[in-house]
Design a protein around this motif. Sequence first.
Motif, short mmCIF file in Angstrom:
data_model
loop_
_atom_site.label_atom_id
_atom_site.label_comp_id
_atom_site.label_asym_id
_atom_site.label_seq_id
_atom_site.Cartn_x
_atom_site.Cartn_y
_atom_site.Cartn_z
N GLN A 30 -24.08 13.14 -1.22
CA GLN A 30 -24.90 11.94 -1.21
C GLN A 30 -26.47 12.10 -1.77
OE1 GLN A 30 -23.80 8.93 1.55
NE2 GLN A 30 -24.79 7.17 -0.13
N GLN A 31 -26.75 13.07 -0.94
CA GLN A 31 -28.09 13.76 -0.83
C GLN A 31 -28.83 14.06 -1.87
OE1 GLN A 31 -28.60 15.78 3.48
NE2 GLN A 31 -28.56 14.02 4.64
N ARG A 32 -27.75 14.92 -1.56
CA ARG A 32 -27.97 16.11 -3.75
C ARG A 32 -28.58 14.97 -4.54
NH1 ARG A 32 -23.77 18.30 -4.50
NH2 ARG A 32 -23.22 17.01 -6.06
N GLU A 33 -26.97 14.09 -4.41
CA GLU A 33 -27.62 12.77 -5.88
C GLU A 33 -28.59 12.12 -5.76
OE1 GLU A 33 -23.49 10.80 -5.33
OE2 GLU A 33 -22.40 12.49 -6.70
N ALA A 34 -28.67 12.00 -4.09
CA ALA A 34 -30.39 10.84 -4.36
C ALA A 34 -31.80 11.95 -4.38
CB ALA A 34 -30.23 10.34 -2.75
N GLU A 36 -31.68 13.55 -6.41
CA GLU A 36 -31.50 14.32 -8.74
C GLU A 36 -31.89 13.08 -8.68
OE1 GLU A 36 -27.59 15.75 -8.94
OE2 GLU A 36 -27.96 17.95 -8.21
N ALA A 37 -31.85 11.59 -8.23
CA ALA A 37 -32.60 11.07 -9.11
C ALA A 37 -33.98 10.50 -8.94
CB ALA A 37 -31.13 9.66 -8.32
N ALA A 38 -33.81 10.76 -7.27
CA ALA A 38 -35.59 10.56 -7.45
C ALA A 38 -35.62 11.45 -8.34
CB ALA A 38 -35.55 11.04 -6.06
N ALA A 42 -38.79 10.28 -10.50
CA ALA A 42 -40.38 11.22 -11.01
C ALA A 42 -40.82 11.32 -12.46
CB ALA A 42 -40.55 11.46 -9.86
N ARG A 43 -40.15 11.99 -13.27
CA ARG A 43 -40.15 12.71 -14.81
C ARG A 43 -40.30 11.00 -15.10
NH1 ARG A 43 -35.99 16.52 -12.89
NH2 ARG A 43 -34.73 15.16 -13.81
N HIS A 44 -39.70 10.88 -15.53
CA HIS A 44 -39.17 9.65 -16.30
C HIS A 44 -41.20 9.47 -16.15
CE1 HIS A 44 -37.83 5.71 -18.65
NE2 HIS A 44 -38.87 5.24 -17.82
#
Length: 60
Positions: A30-34, A36-38, A42-44
Amino acid sequence: MGWLERRLKAVNPYASNPGIADRDKAARKQQREAREAAGRRARHRAELRGGGGKKPRWPW
């Protein structure tokens, strides 16, 4: 619940509870997915702001 489920539950009532290692593994996932989503967010935002001297993706 069938007779087999009742029998298994009577033998080991805690069988459905995840162990500590399973919980730790799920927490790391879950931490890894969070993370990656962050990064995607940020890139967007950087792309929309037009960071780096590029034209923004959306002109409005």
